[in-house]
Design a protein around this motif. Sequence first.
Motif, mmCIF file in Angstrom:
data_model
loop_
_atom_site.group_PDB
_atom_site.id
_atom_site.type_symbol
_atom_site.label_atom_id
_atom_site.label_comp_id
_atom_site.label_asym_id
_atom_site.label_seq_id
_atom_site.Cartn_x
_atom_site.Cartn_y
_atom_site.Cartn_z
ATOM 1 N N TRP A 71 0.839 -1.194 0.000
ATOM 2 C CA TRP A 71 0.000 0.000 0.000
ATOM 3 C C TRP A 71 0.883 1.256 0.000
ATOM 4 N N TYR A 136 -7.757 -2.672 -3.018
ATOM 5 C CA TYR A 136 -6.986 -3.782 -3.574
ATOM 6 C C TYR A 136 -7.831 -4.495 -4.617
ATOM 7 N N ARG A 153 0.803 -6.254 -6.998
ATOM 8 C CA ARG A 153 -0.539 -6.033 -6.464
ATOM 9 C C ARG A 153 -1.097 -4.762 -7.113
ATOM 10 N N PHE A 155 -3.974 -1.827 -7.317
ATOM 11 C CA PHE A 155 -4.923 -1.095 -6.489
ATOM 12 C C PHE A 155 -5.667 -0.080 -7.352
#
Length: 244
Positions: A71, A136, A153, A155
């Motif tokens: 994040w 996410y 990842r 987002f």
Amino acid sequence: NPSPTLPAATAVLMRDAGDGIELLLLKRHRASGFVPGAYVFAGGRVDASDADPQLIAMLTNPPSTPPPEYWMATIRETFEESGVLLAIDRRGQSCHTCVAGQELAEQRELLLTGRATLLDVLRTLDMQPDLDALAYAAHWITPVVEPRRYDTRFFYAATPPSCDATADPREMSDAQWLTPVAAMERFEDGRLPMVFPTVRTIQSLVRCRTVAEAMASARRTVVKPILPRLERVAGGVGIVIDAD
């Protein structure tokens, strides 16, 4: 043996517009070491500084999935590559409504040149990471046959309506806000070269009418890792995603 994967994070910056949502796409320089000339979302590798305990301590409820450093890398890379800092002050106000543009530009330059970390920037501006601006959405792993592999990842990032994005010319040569439909039209006629995960992400957003709708959809989704395979097909190589 397959090359090891490197942790990475990508932000699909989106904003509400008159004809639906718009996504920010950045064009990588042709001299870039990774997908040169392609249009991509903001993002990059997770750095050691993204896991700084003092940075994570700024979070009221640190997320567990994925771990907090993903994040933080998303927020850092978004600021570096687009100038959008997903942060809020103690009253919950977006930094773009209470921090002068010149000050943001100065902090971005310090971050880009390695003279400051994200923690330094947030402390200087008296801001904290705005995780409510992130959702996410996906987990892509580079195929095993590739020499450079990432565990990325994805987002969704709700862009503050009061700010715009500016590409850093050292990494990117163009920045465009496009609706998912317009982006796919340009991809299909060859004007917008993109890699497979970018295309699939845009396709998944075609039906979303607002940023809130897209964010809510992502938050309802159970994200599973996607590891595409490359297979020989007539005329070249095809990309295959195995069904669960």
